[in-house]
Design a protein around this motif. Sequence first.
Motif, PDB file in Angstrom:
ATOM      1  N   SER A 160       0.848  -1.193   0.000  1.00 14.17           N
ATOM      2  CA  SER A 160       0.000   0.000   0.000  1.00 14.17           C
ATOM      3  C   SER A 160       0.884   1.243   0.000  1.00 14.17           C
ATOM      4  O   SER A 160       2.084   1.171   0.221  1.00 14.17           O
ATOM      5  N   SER A 161       0.270   2.400  -0.241  1.00 16.41           N
ATOM      6  CA  SER A 161       1.036   3.645  -0.354  1.00 16.41           C
ATOM      7  C   SER A 161       1.531   4.161   0.995  1.00 16.41           C
ATOM      8  O   SER A 161       2.308   5.115   1.049  1.00 16.41           O
ATOM      9  N   ASP A 162       1.095   3.554   2.100  1.00 16.80           N
ATOM     10  CA  ASP A 162       1.540   3.997   3.422  1.00 16.80           C
ATOM     11  C   ASP A 162       3.033   3.708   3.615  1.00 16.80           C
ATOM     12  O   ASP A 162       3.571   2.736   3.086  1.00 16.80           O
ATOM     13  N   THR A 163       3.676   4.549   4.392  1.00 13.64           N
ATOM     14  CA  THR A 163       5.077   4.303   4.728  1.00 13.64           C
ATOM     15  C   THR A 163       5.165   3.125   5.691  1.00 13.64           C
ATOM     16  O   THR A 163       4.176   2.755   6.339  1.00 13.64           O
ATOM     17  N   ASN A 164       6.341   2.544   5.781  1.00 10.38           N
ATOM     18  CA  ASN A 164       6.534   1.427   6.711  1.00 10.38           C
ATOM     19  C   ASN A 164       6.269   1.850   8.155  1.00 10.38           C
ATOM     20  O   ASN A 164       5.780   1.058   8.965  1.00 10.38           O
ATOM     21  N   PHE A 165       6.593   3.095   8.465  1.00  9.03           N
ATOM     22  CA  PHE A 165       6.342   3.592   9.823  1.00  9.03           C
ATOM     23  C   PHE A 165       4.838   3.613  10.109  1.00  9.03           C
ATOM     24  O   PHE A 165       4.408   3.186  11.189  1.00  9.03           O
TER      25      PHE A 165
ATOM     26  N   TYR B 215       8.101  -3.043  11.896  1.00 11.82           N
ATOM     27  CA  TYR B 215       8.817  -2.011  11.133  1.00 11.82           C
ATOM     28  C   TYR B 215      10.099  -2.586  10.535  1.00 11.82           C
ATOM     29  O   TYR B 215      10.418  -2.349   9.361  1.00 11.82           O
ATOM     30  N   LEU B 216      10.822  -3.366  11.339  1.00 11.22           N
ATOM     31  CA  LEU B 216      12.068  -3.977  10.864  1.00 11.22           C
ATOM     32  C   LEU B 216      11.790  -4.979   9.741  1.00 11.22           C
ATOM     33  O   LEU B 216      12.498  -5.017   8.729  1.00 11.22           O
ATOM     34  N   LEU B 217      10.747  -5.796   9.908  1.00  9.91           N
ATOM     35  CA  LEU B 217      10.396  -6.786   8.888  1.00  9.91           C
ATOM     36  C   LEU B 217       9.918  -6.131   7.602  1.00  9.91           C
ATOM     37  O   LEU B 217      10.283  -6.561   6.502  1.00  9.91           O
ATOM     38  N   LEU B 218       9.088  -5.105   7.732  1.00  7.62           N
ATOM     39  CA  LEU B 218       8.581  -4.401   6.552  1.00  7.62           C
ATOM     40  C   LEU B 218       9.716  -3.712   5.799  1.00  7.62           C
ATOM     41  O   LEU B 218       9.740  -3.696   4.560  1.00  7.62           O
ATOM     42  N   THR B 219      10.660  -3.136   6.547  1.00  6.83           N
ATOM     43  CA  THR B 219      11.812  -2.486   5.919  1.00  6.83           C
ATOM     44  C   THR B 219      12.645  -3.503   5.148  1.00  6.83           C
ATOM     45  O   THR B 219      13.074  -3.256   4.010  1.00  6.83           O
ATOM     46  N   ALA B 220      12.845  -4.673   5.762  1.00  7.79           N
ATOM     47  CA  ALA B 220      13.616  -5.734   5.102  1.00  7.79           C
ATOM     48  C   ALA B 220      12.871  -6.240   3.865  1.00  7.79           C
ATOM     49  O   ALA B 220      13.477  -6.474   2.812  1.00  7.79           O
ATOM     50  N   PHE B 221      11.554  -6.393   3.978  1.00 11.30           N
ATOM     51  CA  PHE B 221      10.744  -6.872   2.857  1.00 11.30           C
ATOM     52  C   PHE B 221      10.788  -5.867   1.707  1.00 11.30           C
ATOM     53  O   PHE B 221      10.936  -6.243   0.544  1.00 11.30           O
ATOM     54  N   THR B 222      10.673  -4.583   2.031  1.00  6.78           N
ATOM     55  CA  THR B 222      10.685  -3.533   1.010  1.00  6.78           C
ATOM     56  C   THR B 222      12.018  -3.511   0.287  1.00  6.78           C
ATOM     57  O   THR B 222      12.073  -3.387  -0.945  1.00  6.78           O
ATOM     58  N   LYS B 223      13.116  -3.646   1.040  1.00  5.76           N
ATOM     59  CA  LYS B 223      14.449  -3.634   0.452  1.00  5.76           C
ATOM     60  C   LYS B 223      14.638  -4.837  -0.474  1.00  5.76           C
ATOM     61  O   LYS B 223      15.138  -4.709  -1.597  1.00  5.76           O
ATOM     62  N   LYS B 224      14.188  -6.016  -0.026  1.00  4.15           N
ATOM     63  CA  LYS B 224      14.316  -7.230  -0.837  1.00  4.15           C
ATOM     64  C   LYS B 224      13.466  -7.131  -2.099  1.00  4.15           C
ATOM     65  O   LYS B 224      13.891  -7.538  -3.185  1.00  4.15           O
ATOM     66  N   HIS B 225      12.265  -6.579  -1.948  1.00  2.00           N
ATOM     67  CA  HIS B 225      11.355  -6.448  -3.080  1.00  2.00           C
ATOM     68  C   HIS B 225      11.927  -5.470  -4.115  1.00  2.00           C
ATOM     69  O   HIS B 225      11.812  -5.690  -5.315  1.00  2.00           O
ATOM     70  N   SER B 226      12.566  -4.398  -3.635  1.00  2.00           N
ATOM     71  CA  SER B 226      13.170  -3.411  -4.539  1.00  2.00           C
ATOM     72  C   SER B 226      14.323  -4.010  -5.314  1.00  2.00           C
ATOM     73  O   SER B 226      14.506  -3.747  -6.502  1.00  2.00           O
ATOM     74  N   GLU B 227      15.129  -4.839  -4.637  1.00  2.00           N
ATOM     75  CA  GLU B 227      16.263  -5.492  -5.308  1.00  2.00           C
ATOM     76  C   GLU B 227      15.795  -6.448  -6.396  1.00  2.00           C
ATOM     77  O   GLU B 227      16.390  -6.551  -7.461  1.00  2.00           O
ATOM     78  N   LYS B 228      14.680  -7.160  -6.131  1.00  2.00           N
ATOM     79  CA  LYS B 228      14.133  -8.088  -7.138  1.00  2.00           C
ATOM     80  C   LYS B 228      13.617  -7.335  -8.345  1.00  2.00           C
ATOM     81  O   LYS B 228      13.738  -7.783  -9.483  1.00  2.00           O
ATOM     82  N   SER B 229      13.043  -6.154  -8.098  1.00  2.00           N
ATOM     83  CA  SER B 229      12.506  -5.342  -9.190  1.00  2.00           C
ATOM     84  C   SER B 229      13.601  -4.868 -10.117  1.00  2.00           C
ATOM     85  O   SER B 229      13.401  -4.695 -11.317  1.00  2.00           O
ATOM     86  N   LEU B 230      14.801  -4.632  -9.535  1.00  2.00           N
ATOM     87  CA  LEU B 230      15.928  -4.189 -10.347  1.00  2.00           C
ATOM     88  C   LEU B 230      16.501  -5.347 -11.156  1.00  2.00           C
ATOM     89  O   LEU B 230      17.015  -5.182 -12.241  1.00  2.00           O
TER      90      LEU B 230
END
Length: 395
Positions: free
Chosen positions: A265-270, A380-395
């Motif tokens: 969703s468009s919400d921030t991880n925080f 927050y830690l899990l969502l941050t890790a998930f977002t980072k992993k998802h971004s790397e896959k997109s690249l």
Amino acid sequence: MKPNLSQHDLLNSTSFCVIVPTYNNHKTLKKVLDSVLDFTPNVIIVNDGSTDSTPEILKSYSELTQIHHPKNLGKGRALRNGFRKAIEMKFEYAITIDSDGQHFASDIPNFIAEIQSEPNSLLIGSRNMTQENVPKKSSFGNKFSNFWFKFETGIKLEDTQSGFRLYPLNLIPKKFYTNKFEFEIEVIVRSAWKGITVKNIPIQVLYDPAERVSHFRPFRDFTRISILNTVLVMNALLYIKPRDFFRRAKKKGFKKFFLEDILESSDTNFKKSAAIALGIFIGISPFWGFQTILLFTFAALFKLNKVIAYLSSNVSFPPFIPFVIYGSLKMGSYFVSNDVPLILDSSITLDDIQKNATQYIVGSLILASVSALFFGLLSYLLLTAFTKKHSEKSL
């Protein structure tokens, strides 16, 4: 002002009637009826027990469908009886217009044009409440109504109190519970809950203090409206919002819904983790019976994801309740003295909680706070890790 040729064709292409509820508006009634007849002969007049010269005026309109109440029953009852008659006469839509002269019948084609582009909608004429001669109480009442309508339905409207409306007769609820002015709130809220599109269209308005007669009784009617809104809010929080949540999830598929509407969703991880923390806190806290209301209220107040918060609050889902109660009592025992031994089994009853109410309340609030902070930080830690992993896959 009579319709032009294109408007005439437009009006004839739609099955609609105009319902005119009236109560002691003899000064403006004839003018309103004559202006409506310029656009359609399909008029239903509901005389709601008028005690002025209204019955004599209506004798001149014997060709029109008329309903006469022997005594004043309220605008809601007048509209309900008008709807019933319109459905009997096989009309698809009904336009309602007040008989106090504030509306312009020349706006009728605008309602029909709008319904042609978006069929089966419920349209409410939006008045300019900032213009000259608009009573301050009307402007305040409209803002008050708009706020609660948005809270109850999630739909933002500029005007929820205008009596100039178009109703899709076969789609609105069949049964209603109010008879006075508050009916116009009940019908639009419950129609929105049914999935009917409710929207505003701009209309003209005239407030003439010399002719306009208002039958709104500020204290009595405002009280009735407030009671209705209380009931609607409770229903929205305890049934409608959870129902809509599960419908959206089921329609999209729970996995896709979880990924798209929650994790991506468009919400921030925080904000997502804050919503989880809120849900955990409300779910564990001792506000039994008010948890859903508090959850959606605070989620709306802090603009947090209501879906995430609602899911997180299910930490108090029935199978987990004994653990929540035991944990609360155990936590409370460190701060409030208690001689009763705690055993985590089915022997924990409401009686035990009542005997140790202070211990339970203190313990549950502390447990709720600690759990909210822990799971909020963890998410927050899990969502941050998930977002980072998802971004790397997109690249």
